[in-house]
Design an enzyme around this catalytic site. Structure first.
Site, PDB file in Angstrom:
ATOM      1  N   CYS A   1      25.976  11.366  82.854  1.00 59.49           N
ATOM      2  CA  CYS A   1      26.118  10.081  83.542  1.00 59.49           C
ATOM      3  C   CYS A   1      24.904   9.177  83.297  1.00 59.49           C
ATOM      4  O   CYS A   1      23.815   9.657  83.001  1.00 59.49           O
ATOM      5  CB  CYS A   1      26.218  10.300  85.040  1.00 59.49           C
TER       6      CYS A   1
ATOM      7  N   ARG B   1      25.091   8.617  75.369  1.00 64.05           N
ATOM      8  CA  ARG B   1      24.962   9.848  76.135  1.00 64.05           C
ATOM      9  C   ARG B   1      26.320  10.489  76.406  1.00 64.05           C
ATOM     10  O   ARG B   1      26.387  11.618  76.871  1.00 64.05           O
ATOM     11  CB  ARG B   1      24.297   9.549  77.489  1.00 64.05           C
TER      12      ARG B   1
ATOM     13  N   TRP C   1      30.198  11.006  83.574  1.00 65.47           N
ATOM     14  CA  TRP C   1      30.605  12.149  82.756  1.00 65.47           C
ATOM     15  C   TRP C   1      31.041  13.198  83.763  1.00 65.47           C
ATOM     16  O   TRP C   1      30.210  13.783  84.458  1.00 65.47           O
ATOM     17  CB  TRP C   1      29.411  12.615  81.912  1.00 65.47           C
TER      18      TRP C   1
ATOM     19  N   ASN D   1      24.101  10.330  89.656  1.00 58.95           N
ATOM     20  CA  ASN D   1      24.119  11.289  88.533  1.00 58.95           C
ATOM     21  C   ASN D   1      23.840  12.663  89.095  1.00 58.95           C
ATOM     22  O   ASN D   1      23.055  12.796  90.035  1.00 58.95           O
ATOM     23  CB  ASN D   1      22.986  10.984  87.543  1.00 58.95           C
ATOM     24  N   GLY D   2      24.390  13.699  88.474  1.00 66.41           N
ATOM     25  CA  GLY D   2      24.070  15.062  88.905  1.00 66.41           C
ATOM     26  C   GLY D   2      25.104  15.605  89.872  1.00 66.41           C
ATOM     27  O   GLY D   2      26.231  15.104  89.958  1.00 66.41           O
TER      28      GLY D   2
ATOM     29  N   GLU E   1      23.872  33.976  65.389  1.00 71.31           N
ATOM     30  CA  GLU E   1      23.700  32.560  65.741  1.00 71.31           C
ATOM     31  C   GLU E   1      22.491  31.962  65.008  1.00 71.31           C
ATOM     32  O   GLU E   1      22.541  30.828  64.521  1.00 71.31           O
ATOM     33  CB  GLU E   1      23.571  32.409  67.267  1.00 71.31           C
TER      34      GLU E   1
ATOM     35  N   LYS F   1      22.628  28.729  62.442  1.00 73.78           N
ATOM     36  CA  LYS F   1      21.822  27.510  62.645  1.00 73.78           C
ATOM     37  C   LYS F   1      21.084  27.173  61.365  1.00 73.78           C
ATOM     38  O   LYS F   1      21.033  26.025  60.947  1.00 73.78           O
ATOM     39  CB  LYS F   1      20.797  27.692  63.781  1.00 73.78           C
TER      40      LYS F   1
ATOM     41  N   GLU G   1      23.461  25.826  58.628  1.00 74.77           N
ATOM     42  CA  GLU G   1      24.029  24.498  58.909  1.00 74.77           C
ATOM     43  C   GLU G   1      23.103  23.355  58.550  1.00 74.77           C
ATOM     44  O   GLU G   1      23.547  22.356  58.009  1.00 74.77           O
ATOM     45  CB  GLU G   1      24.298  24.360  60.419  1.00 74.77           C
TER      46      GLU G   1
ATOM     47  N   HIS H   1      23.814  50.166  54.198  1.00 75.59           N
ATOM     48  CA  HIS H   1      25.122  50.485  53.608  1.00 75.59           C
ATOM     49  C   HIS H   1      25.482  49.509  52.494  1.00 75.59           C
ATOM     50  O   HIS H   1      26.658  49.342  52.176  1.00 75.59           O
ATOM     51  CB  HIS H   1      26.202  50.501  54.700  1.00 75.59           C
TER      52      HIS H   1
ATOM     53  N   LYS I   1      31.278  17.414  64.398  1.00 72.64           N
ATOM     54  CA  LYS I   1      30.964  17.970  65.722  1.00 72.64           C
ATOM     55  C   LYS I   1      32.173  18.674  66.325  1.00 72.64           C
ATOM     56  O   LYS I   1      32.043  19.700  66.968  1.00 72.64           O
ATOM     57  CB  LYS I   1      30.487  16.838  66.644  1.00 72.64           C
TER      58      LYS I   1
END
Ligand code: F6R
Length: 607
Positions: free
Chosen positions: A2, A27, A73, A99-100, A480, A484, A487, A503, A602
């Site tokens: 927000c 945002r 948001w 906000n929040g 992960e 990263k 990418e 192996h 995205k």
């Protein structure tokens, strides 16, 4: 996330508010609105893009030179016109943007409801307008102070009132707020960027402070009422830097946001009596008793979060848990037993493959639980239960904070299911709670001490091939870390369980080959050490992500990216952070477009 905007001065407020909101668009938001006081307060708000709000205002402009605006948001209540901010009390004389999250929203709503208050939205924000109206006794500042004393959570709010139409009263409790000081006019915003083209002089409102904004400037005081003399901060960033809050890239900003994302994702969901309350998730004890299989489905980074989930659910709940790539699962013939739960993980909630796998599982009789970051996304609408991750919009294509929030969401789910099933000992629950609460500070420490990571990045920036290894939870993190790096640095890397190296892949380890080893799990510590020895014996260069108080690793590895010692259940959560930063610094050294890597999008909404 927000955004808040406010204006007090000689000019018409509405166009200025609209302009500020447009500057906060980056945002992410799902609806927007403004309120302007001119005698009575007029409110205009609309779901969707700011253009819709602009069209409303164009049709019927609202006059007045004091106002507040908001981009929302969604957290409480779906994105819609009625849930968009600003919100007013029943008289329309007190109007609020916020906000929040108000954590005790349900309790406050029912208390106010029992006193005859009626609500027109599903938001926690509206509660604040009603509280302020109820506590108003001729002084807006006291009314806001009193309302805030009852509202728990991490938030920022701004309020105006028809009774005192010359000011905005705002409060910061963790969510950011700044005041922009103009010449005979004053701005309020959740982000410097919204008003940087009007002024470069700012007052930063700190946590638990109130600010009263008038056209002559602003006065800041603590929530308890003591005056604060805040020096003016002069900002000389350019606009592009400001969007990223001074960080060079969104990815770096989002890595830095992770401690607060963890706190947000937990906020209001764990109480002091070791209970977990997950709004939107209703796996009661009847369902939990029958639950005999969990299937996690996801793609990419979300799949890697699922690898962590698999370990957590199997270890803590003793429920057989599998994790499937959604694009594989949708064309396989998954064996879905009755009494099964499918956990579909997706930051966007719109990934085509994940949606297809989730639908398949549901059509075969599985209960579907969505773990997603986007309120109102397709996945969230189709699922039986939804747990939102509250990471805020993620701008960088390479996911970091959304992944982190997915991990936290799964610990919360394990607590929820474990308590419904009655399988978690009190001691274990306490251990998980402690682990979750310790994470933000541990991650802060890692982020603040990144010199070793930058040095390690230099040492691998021109490598041809890299390998990532780990066992159990560490293997999930290695996967992960490798993704990263691929990418954004475009280096070839592969991740595998540490035991798999010998192996076959060991044939590729020669003098100087970088091998990144994640080693936090004490139960398989010796085994991972053996893998390190195998690599060293072939001349490989070991970069270890390990506890910073582990002397053996410092002896063995060429480089150690140390993390604070923690419970093994949580070590891997913190261990991903040095790997995110490593990928970031390598990509930077190689001069790549970090936030928009080549060939990637995205949100993958096509098959
Ligand atoms: C990588 C990344 C992708 C996504 C994947 C699934 O950093 O972000 O691998 O994780 O495309 O996206 P969501 O989570 O939106 O389903």
């Amino acid at each position: 996330m927000c955004g808040i905007m406010g204006y007090v001065g000689p000019r018409q407020a509405a166009p200025l508010l609209l302009d500020g909101l447009q500057r906060l668009e980056y945002r992410g938001y799902d609806s927007a609105g403004v309120a302007v006081a001119n005698g009575p307060i007029s409110v205009r708000k609309a779901e969707g893009k700011i253009d819709r709000l602009a069209a409303l205002l164009q049709k019927e402009m609202i006059e007045g030179s004091v106002g507040i605006g908001h981009t929302r948001w969604a957290t409480h209540g779906a994105p819609s016109d009625r849930n968009a901010h600003p919100h007013a009390d029943s008289s329309g004389k007190f109007v609020v943007v916020h906000n929040g999250i108000i954590e005790n929203f349900a309790q406050l709503r029912s208390e106010l409801g029992s006193k005859g208050h009626e609500f027109t939205s599903d938001t926690d924000t509206e509660i604040l307008a009603h509280l302020i109206a109820r506590r108003y006794d001729g002084d807006l500042v006291s009314a806001v102070r009193s309302a805030v004393a009852s509202a728990e959570g991490a938030y920022a709010l701004a309020a105006i009132s028809e009774h005192e139409p010359d000011k905005i009263v705002a409060v910061r409790r963790i969510s950011p707020l700044v005041v922009g000081l103009g010449d005979g006019e004053t701005f309020l915003a959740s982000d410097i960027l919204a008003v940087l083209h009007h002024t470069r002089d700012f007052l930063i409102v700190e946590d638990d402070e109130m600010v009263v904004v008038t056209e002559d400037g602003a006065t800041i005081e603590s929530i308890s009422g003591s005056e604060i003399d805040r020096p003016v901060m002069h900002v000389d960033w350019d606009i592009e830097q400001a969007e990223k809050s001074g960080f060079d890239h969104f990815m770096l900003k989002e890595i830095h946001e992770q401690p607060s994302v963890i706190s947000e994702t937990i906020a209001g969901r764990l109480d002091n009596h070791n209970h977990v309350r997950l709004e939107g998730v209703n796996l009661d004890s009847t369902f939990a008793d029958e639950l005999n299989q969990i299937c996690i489905t996801a793609c990419g980074t979300a799949y890697h979060a699922g690898l962590v989930g698999r370990e957590i659910f199997s270890r803590l709940l003793r429920i057989p848990t599998s994790v499937e790539y959604a694009h594989e699962m949708r064309y396989a013939e998954p064996l879905i037993a009755s009494g099964s739960l499918t956990l579909a993980i997706s930051q966007s909630g719109e990934t085509a493959d994940t949606l297809a796998a989730a639908r398949l599982a549901r059509s075969q009789g599985s209960r579907l639980l969505a773990l997603t970051n986007v309120v109102g996304s397709t996945l969230s609408r189709e699922a039986d239960d939804v747990l939102y991750t509250r990471a805020g919009p993620e701008m960088s294509v390479a996911s970091t904070k959304a992944y982190m929030a997915m991990l936290i969401g799964q610990y919360l789910l394990a607590l929820h299911i474990g308590s419904a099933k009655g399988v978690l000992e009190e001691e274990l629950v306490e251990r998980i709670m402690r682990g979750l609460h310790a994470l933000p500070a541990d991650i802060e420490t890692i982020i603040e001490n990144d010199e070793e990571i930058v040095t390690a990045a230099r040492s691998i920036a021109s490598a041809e091939d890299l390998y990532f290894i780990g066992r159990g939870l560490d293997y999930a993190v290695a996967m992960e870390g490798s993704l990263k790096l691929k990418e954004i640095s475009y280096l070839h890397s592969e991740a595998m369980p540490a035991g798999e190296l010998k192996h076959g892949t060991l044939a590729l380890i020669t003098e100087g080959t970088p091998v990144i080893v994640v080693i936090t799990q004490q139960s398989v510590y010796e085994k991972t050490i053996s893998a390190i020895q195998e690599v060293k014996a072939r001349g490989g260069r070991v970069i270890a992500v390990a506890y910073q108080d582990d002397p053996i690793i410092y002896e063995l590895a060429d480089t150690v990216l140390g993390i604070p010692r923690s419970d093994d259940l949580f070590g891997p959560v913190a261990a991903v952070v040095p790997l995110q930063l490593l990928a970031y610094h390598v990509a930077r050294l190689r001069g790549h477009d970090i936030d928009q890597p080549r060939n990637l999008a995205k949100s993958v909404t096509v098959e």
